[in-house]
Design an enzyme around this catalytic site. Structure first.
Site, PDB file in Angstrom:
ATOM      1  N   HIS A  67       8.366  10.014  10.401  1.00  0.00           N
ATOM      2  CA  HIS A  67       7.554  10.023   9.184  1.00  0.00           C
ATOM      3  C   HIS A  67       7.517  11.389   8.509  1.00  0.00           C
ATOM      4  O   HIS A  67       7.546  11.477   7.277  1.00  0.00           O
ATOM      5  CB  HIS A  67       6.145   9.518   9.499  1.00  0.00           C
ATOM      6  CG  HIS A  67       6.112   8.067   9.844  1.00  0.00           C
ATOM      7  ND1 HIS A  67       5.872   7.610  11.123  1.00  0.00           N
ATOM      8  CD2 HIS A  67       6.327   6.963   9.086  1.00  0.00           C
ATOM      9  CE1 HIS A  67       5.928   6.292  11.136  1.00  0.00           C
ATOM     10  NE2 HIS A  67       6.205   5.873   9.916  1.00  0.00           N
ATOM     11  N   GLU A  91       2.516   0.321   8.466  1.00  0.00           N
ATOM     12  CA  GLU A  91       1.642   0.857   9.506  1.00  0.00           C
ATOM     13  C   GLU A  91       0.787   2.009   9.010  1.00  0.00           C
ATOM     14  O   GLU A  91      -0.128   2.455   9.704  1.00  0.00           O
ATOM     15  CB  GLU A  91       2.435   1.278  10.747  1.00  0.00           C
ATOM     16  CG  GLU A  91       3.251   2.550  10.600  1.00  0.00           C
ATOM     17  CD  GLU A  91       4.642   2.275  10.094  1.00  0.00           C
ATOM     18  OE1 GLU A  91       4.754   1.787   8.953  1.00  0.00           O
ATOM     19  OE2 GLU A  91       5.617   2.563  10.816  1.00  0.00           O
ATOM     20  N   ASP A 111       3.473  -3.074   0.206  1.00  0.00           N
ATOM     21  CA  ASP A 111       4.140  -3.742   1.324  1.00  0.00           C
ATOM     22  C   ASP A 111       4.059  -5.245   1.113  1.00  0.00           C
ATOM     23  O   ASP A 111       3.011  -5.769   0.729  1.00  0.00           O
ATOM     24  CB  ASP A 111       3.495  -3.357   2.658  1.00  0.00           C
ATOM     25  CG  ASP A 111       4.397  -3.679   3.844  1.00  0.00           C
ATOM     26  OD1 ASP A 111       4.578  -4.876   4.154  1.00  0.00           O
ATOM     27  OD2 ASP A 111       4.926  -2.745   4.461  1.00  0.00           O
ATOM     28  N   ASP A 164      10.141   3.341   2.592  1.00  0.00           N
ATOM     29  CA  ASP A 164      10.037   3.199   4.050  1.00  0.00           C
ATOM     30  C   ASP A 164      10.168   1.722   4.385  1.00  0.00           C
ATOM     31  O   ASP A 164       9.210   1.065   4.782  1.00  0.00           O
ATOM     32  CB  ASP A 164       8.703   3.777   4.529  1.00  0.00           C
ATOM     33  CG  ASP A 164       8.572   3.773   6.040  1.00  0.00           C
ATOM     34  OD1 ASP A 164       9.585   3.533   6.723  1.00  0.00           O
ATOM     35  OD2 ASP A 164       7.451   3.994   6.537  1.00  0.00           O
TER      36      ASP A 164
END
Length: 289
Positions: A67, A91, A111, A164
């Site tokens: 990350h 997450e 997301d 991501d």
């Protein structure tokens, strides 16, 4: 949490011919969402992990390698990142790292899978560390492709966009977000000096897919940087590709990076100015034929 009644091994595919075997000690959650199978488990070597469709996405013991390397090179490259968009990252760890920069006024995380976000909030507190509740953060449950198209219509702009997503070869969910056409859309919602960064899977096992992502970025951004970081729980080096409209990450000195991190109040476990220099000057691993 369910204790495993005997040795259970996760067989994580690295390629069509090679797999990584990981011992699981306990399982916290197993759920089949509309998009993927989600498992949160405790492993012997990597601590708690998030697994999507048999691939570890993050682990407690090495997630900072991933990350911090995804987020901070792009954030440090931009001199004043205020508006940040994150595609994926359910997450919450990518959001956590972006919010460390004191310049950030708005961070939107998009997301597609509500279940990943909710299970991560419940079972992965070390990942998000409360980032979902930061007043600068906004979490949107939506297909990233649709969100970007709507942002184009609305004239919404960002300084840094961080992708991501799941790997371009591991599932069908994110494949359309790695194309040349999608990076053209990304460019349209960046400010004139904007920066985008994406994880790009693994160039050693999947060179064709990596090249597809690389060419998509190169076709839309005048400045491109490739770099990679070894992630133990993945069993391979993860590739990242950064595209910039104005600022060159190769031009930053270690002291300049460290000063930007210091001025913004950013504390890291792995990424530093010297690491930035190393990332910008390392070879990209491919099979040598």
């Amino acid at each position: 949490m369910r204790k495993v009644p005997g040795p259970i091994t996760l067989i994580e595919p690295l390629s069509g011919n090679t797999s990584l075997l990981i011992k699981i000690n306990a399982i916290h959650s197993v759920k089949k969402s509309p998009y993927q199978e989600i498992i949160i488990a405790d492993t012997e070597d990597y601590g708690r992990v998030l697994i999507l469709d048999d691939y570890i996405q993050s682990s407690y013991v090495d997630e900072q390698y991933y990350h911090e390397s995804l987020v901070h090179p792009a954030m440090a490259t931009h001199p004043n990142p205020r508006d940040v968009l994150i595609l994926g990252g359910g997450e919450g760890a990518t959001l956590r790292e972006a919010l460390k920069h004191g310049t950030v006024k708005r961070a939107v995380m998009v997301d597609i899978d509500r279940d990943v976000v909710e299970l991560s909030r419940a079972y992965l507190p070390q990942m998000h560390q409360g980032a979902f509740d930061d007043p600068r953060a906004k979490v949107v449950i939506q297909d990233g492709f649709v969100y970007v198209e709507e942002a184009i219509k609305a004239g919404d702009k960002y300084d840094v966009i961080i992708m991501d997503l799941t790997d371009p070869y591991s599932s069908d969910i994110a494949k359309q977000l790695y194309t040349r056409e999608f990076f053209a859309k990304i460019r349209r919602i960046l400010n004139d000096d904007g920066v985008v960064v994406t994880q790009a899977g693994n160039s050693f096992y999947f060179p064709a897919e990596y090249d597809m992502v690389l060419e998509g970025v190169k076709a839309n951004f005048p400045i491109v940087a490739e770099y990679e970081v070894w992630i133990p729980s993945f069993g391979y080096a993860v590739n990242f590709i950064l595209g910039s409209l104005r600022y060159d990450p190769h031009a930053l000195t270690p002291s300049e990076v460290d000063e930007r991190l210091r001025a913004r109040g950013v504390k890291t476990a792995f990424y530093t100015g010297r690491v930035h220099l190393a990332l910008m000057n390392m070879p990209i691993h491919r099979k040598l034929r």
